[in-house]
Each structure stands twice: as C-alpha cells, then as structure tokens.
Design a protein around this motif. Structure first.
Motif, PDB file in Angstrom:
ATOM      1  N   LYS A 151       5.427  84.682  62.994  1.00  7.55           N
ATOM      2  CA  LYS A 151       5.123  84.573  64.429  1.00  7.55           C
ATOM      3  C   LYS A 151       4.775  83.129  64.826  1.00  7.55           C
ATOM      4  N   ALA A 152       4.156  82.381  63.906  1.00  9.56           N
ATOM      5  CA  ALA A 152       3.907  80.960  64.163  1.00  9.56           C
ATOM      6  C   ALA A 152       5.227  80.189  64.115  1.00  9.56           C
ATOM      7  N   GLY A 153       6.103  80.586  63.199  1.00  9.70           N
ATOM      8  CA  GLY A 153       7.418  79.951  63.108  1.00  9.70           C
ATOM      9  C   GLY A 153       8.197  80.096  64.402  1.00  9.70           C
ATOM     10  N   ILE A 154       8.047  81.216  65.058  1.00 10.08           N
ATOM     11  CA  ILE A 154       8.730  81.444  66.338  1.00 10.08           C
ATOM     12  C   ILE A 154       8.318  80.389  67.365  1.00 10.08           C
ATOM     13  N   LEU A 155       7.061  79.958  67.300  1.00  5.69           N
ATOM     14  CA  LEU A 155       6.590  78.995  68.310  1.00  5.69           C
ATOM     15  C   LEU A 155       7.267  77.632  68.119  1.00  5.69           C
ATOM     16  N   GLY A 156       7.437  77.205  66.866  1.00 10.84           N
ATOM     17  CA  GLY A 156       8.143  75.943  66.612  1.00 10.84           C
ATOM     18  C   GLY A 156       9.615  76.046  66.966  1.00 10.84           C
ATOM     19  N   PHE A 157      10.206  77.183  66.643  1.00  8.92           N
ATOM     20  CA  PHE A 157      11.607  77.435  66.984  1.00  8.92           C
ATOM     21  C   PHE A 157      11.786  77.357  68.497  1.00  8.92           C
ATOM     22  N   THR A 158      10.889  77.991  69.216  1.00  4.58           N
ATOM     23  CA  THR A 158      10.971  78.052  70.685  1.00  4.58           C
ATOM     24  C   THR A 158      10.955  76.649  71.288  1.00  4.58           C
ATOM     25  N   LYS A 159      10.041  75.811  70.807  1.00  4.36           N
ATOM     26  CA  LYS A 159       9.928  74.454  71.362  1.00  4.36           C
ATOM     27  C   LYS A 159      11.176  73.629  71.044  1.00  4.36           C
ATOM     28  N   SER A 160      11.663  73.762  69.814  1.00  8.12           N
ATOM     29  CA  SER A 160      12.842  72.975  69.417  1.00  8.12           C
ATOM     30  C   SER A 160      14.069  73.386  70.205  1.00  8.12           C
ATOM     31  N   LEU A 161      14.301  74.695  70.308  1.00  9.63           N
ATOM     32  CA  LEU A 161      15.482  75.148  71.040  1.00  9.63           C
ATOM     33  C   LEU A 161      15.343  74.851  72.537  1.00  9.63           C
ATOM     34  N   ALA A 162      14.116  74.877  73.034  1.00 12.57           N
ATOM     35  CA  ALA A 162      13.907  74.522  74.447  1.00 12.57           C
ATOM     36  C   ALA A 162      14.342  73.079  74.697  1.00 12.57           C
ATOM     37  N   LEU A 163      13.979  72.180  73.774  1.00 12.83           N
ATOM     38  CA  LEU A 163      14.380  70.771  73.922  1.00 12.83           C
ATOM     39  C   LEU A 163      15.899  70.630  73.868  1.00 12.83           C
ATOM     40  N   GLU A 164      16.512  71.329  72.904  1.00 13.91           N
ATOM     41  CA  GLU A 164      17.973  71.220  72.753  1.00 13.91           C
ATOM     42  C   GLU A 164      18.728  71.772  73.961  1.00 13.91           C
ATOM     43  N   SER A 165      18.119  72.733  74.660  1.00 14.82           N
ATOM     44  CA  SER A 165      18.851  73.504  75.677  1.00 14.82           C
ATOM     45  C   SER A 165      18.524  73.114  77.108  1.00 14.82           C
ATOM     46  N   ALA A 166      17.539  72.228  77.264  1.00 15.57           N
ATOM     47  CA  ALA A 166      16.990  71.978  78.602  1.00 15.57           C
ATOM     48  C   ALA A 166      18.058  71.511  79.597  1.00 15.57           C
ATOM     49  N   ARG A 167      18.981  70.683  79.143  1.00 13.99           N
ATOM     50  CA  ARG A 167      19.989  70.135  80.064  1.00 13.99           C
ATOM     51  C   ARG A 167      21.077  71.151  80.419  1.00 13.99           C
ATOM     52  N   LYS A 168      21.041  72.295  79.770  1.00 21.07           N
ATOM     53  CA  LYS A 168      22.072  73.323  80.003  1.00 21.07           C
ATOM     54  C   LYS A 168      21.541  74.477  80.853  1.00 21.07           C
ATOM     55  N   ASN A 169      20.396  74.288  81.478  1.00 18.44           N
ATOM     56  CA  ASN A 169      19.800  75.348  82.299  1.00 18.44           C
ATOM     57  C   ASN A 169      19.507  76.602  81.473  1.00 18.44           C
ATOM     58  N   ILE A 170      19.142  76.346  80.230  1.00 15.11           N
ATOM     59  CA  ILE A 170      18.717  77.444  79.346  1.00 15.11           C
ATOM     60  C   ILE A 170      17.246  77.204  79.044  1.00 15.11           C
ATOM     61  N   THR A 171      16.408  78.149  79.390  1.00 11.10           N
ATOM     62  CA  THR A 171      14.994  78.013  79.045  1.00 11.10           C
ATOM     63  C   THR A 171      14.677  78.900  77.846  1.00 11.10           C
ATOM     64  N   VAL A 172      13.724  78.433  77.055  1.00  9.47           N
ATOM     65  CA  VAL A 172      13.322  79.164  75.847  1.00  9.47           C
ATOM     66  C   VAL A 172      11.796  79.172  75.813  1.00  9.47           C
ATOM     67  N   ASN A 173      11.226  80.352  75.905  1.00  8.60           N
ATOM     68  CA  ASN A 173       9.769  80.479  75.949  1.00  8.60           C
ATOM     69  C   ASN A 173       9.301  81.572  74.994  1.00  8.60           C
TER      70      ASN A 173
END
Ligand code: NDP
Length: 240
Positions: A151-173
């Motif tokens: 569950k802690a791993g999910i939080l790091g995954f979420t932040k990383s994918l959010a950064l990768e996806s931000a310019r594509k109008n994809i949010t990850v929370n």
C-alpha cells in the motif's frame, strides 16, 4: 455520459460501492473480480453492471481482460485500482507465499492494470487513475508488513505515474481509506475491531459511500488540476 470506468474488485465491499456510485453518476462501468462467483453473480443481478473475471495479479490476464472490456464496452477512461487482499502475519512467521500473494495482488495489479490502460489513455489525451491504498500503508501495522509495503508502494507509483502523465490530461491519485465495514474487516476478531473503532475519532467504521464520493470527485473531467495526491478518508484515525 460516454466515459467508461473500470473498477477492479468491483463486485464486493468498497469496489462495489464505487462501481454503483460511478454508474449512478452516468459512467458506463465494468467491474473485475477473481474468485467469489456467488458474490459476483449477486452483484450483477442487483446492479446490472457488467462483471468480468480475471486475476489482476497476472499481467497477461490484465492485458486480455482490458481488451475484452474495451471491445464490449469501450475504451477505459477511468481506472480504479481497488482489488486487494490481506494475508496477515507478523514478519517472523510470515511465509514467502503470504508476502508474494499480497505484493503481487495489491501492488503488482496496479502496474498490470495501469500499464495496459495507459497507452490508450495517452493516445486519447484523457485518463483518470485512482489507486486504493490504505491508512496502514501510511503508518504501518503489526502483522501487515506485506500489506503495508504494497500500500505504501502504491503511493510512490501514483506520484511517479502522475508526473509522467500530467501533460496528457491523465491524473493519477491515491485514496488511503481507514477501516471500513467490508468482508475484509469482518475477518478481524471482534475484540480487536472494538478497539480499532474506539481509536477512530468519528466513532465509526467507514463505508463504501465514504470512499466512493472521493472516487467520483477525482474521476470528474473537471478534476484535471489534482494529480499525484493522496486523500485520507479515515475518520480522523491518522493525520499525515
Ligand atoms: P473485499 O475483500 O471486500 O473485496 C475485494 C475485492 O477484490 C473482491 O471483489 C475480490 O474478488 C477482488 N479481488 C481480490 N483479489 C483479486 C484478484 N487477484 N483479481 C481480481 N480481483 C480480486 O475488500 P474491500 O472492499 O474491503 O477492500 C477494497 C480495497 O480497499 C482493497 O485494496 C483494500 O486493501 C483497501 N482497503 C480496505 C479497507 C477496509 O477497511 N475494508 C481499508 C483500507 C484499504 P472476489 O470477490 O472474486 O474475491
């Protein structure tokens, strides 16, 4: 509304409440479950929401399953990574099987599902991924080194994918629920549960509706400025 939402573990507990709330808000919803066929059938009969069956811990099964959902219902715009299990044991008694089952199901699934959905989201220039973490991923819990790590791993995954996806109008929370009234928590012995509830400032367990309202908020087209965040919904039990 044309948006399609896919909810893993959507046939019981929090996932079922999330699926129904999305359906009621106008989304076309599909759910995935793994083994409790009776619960899945009851859910489908009660809600008429399509139910698919595969193991989210299996990458190829996720790839094929998402293809099937996309051909039958439509491209996945909103992905709710909710499926999860517990295999509790203190570390000095935890087996490699207990460790692996929880890591693969609770964390591996978030990779498996997101990886197979993200390319389509990037091509279409829209996506909402909501990952269900846990209060115990934020603060740790006796007997849950496997679960808390996932569950802690999910939080790091979420932040990383959010950064990768931000310019594509994809949010990850991520959402980190506290203890909620589902089958998962029904497995906790009553005397332990009474103590847990006594430690929740609002004085009650959470329920599916408490979590579903956050998912609805994050799934909305208008929630485009909110990404990489973790939302606590725990009755005040833990304040990060
Ligand atoms: P439940 O045990 O009530 O339901 C779990 C759901 O996930 C079921 O639909 C189940 O399918 C599905 N599932 C489990 N493993 C797989 C798999 N390998 N592949 C596909 N589907 C699978 O769980 P909750 O509703 O209580 O929990 C939902 C999420 O919320 C979990 O990630 C959990 O860790 C998290 N959470 C829960 C809290 C709580 O207090 N309940 C607190 C904090 C976080 P099937 O019915 O076929 O087994």
């Amino acid at each position: 509304m044309d948006r399609v939402a896919l909810v893993t573990g959507g046939t019981r507990g929090l996932g079922a409440a999330i699926a129904v709330a999305l359906r009621d808000a106008g989304y076309r919803v599909a759910t995935v479950h793994r083994s409790n066929v009776d619960a899945a059938q009851a859910f489908r009969e009660k809600t008429s929401i399509p139910v698919f069956c595969w193991d989210v811990a299996d990458f190829s099964a996720c790839r094929e399953g998402i293809r099937q959902v996309e051909s039958e219902i439509g491209p996945v715009d909103i992905l709710v990574n909710n499926a999860g299990i517990t295999r509790d044991a203190v570390l000095h008694r935890m087996t490699p099987e207990q460790w692996s089952a929880v890591i693969l199901t609770n964390l591996g699934s978030v990779f498996n599902m997101s990886r197979n959905a993200i390319e389509g989201m990037r091509e279409r220039g829209f996506g909402r991924i909501v990952n269900i973490s846990s209060v115990n991923g934020e603060r740790g819990q006796i007997g849950q080194a496997n679960y808390a790590a996932a569950k802690a791993g999910i939080l790091g995954f979420t932040k990383s994918l959010a950064l990768e996806s931000a310019r594509k109008n994809i949010t990850v929370n991520a959402i980190a629920p506290g203890y909620c009234d589902t089958d998962m928590v029904a497995a906790v012995p009553k005397e332990v549960l009474d103590k847990i509830v006594a430690g929740i400032p609002v004085g009650r367990l959470g329920n599916g509706g408490d979590i579903a309202r956050l998912v609805l908020f994050l799934a909305d087209d208008a929630a485009s400025f909110i990404t990489g965040a973790t939302f606590d919904a725990n009755g005040g039990q833990f304040m990060a």
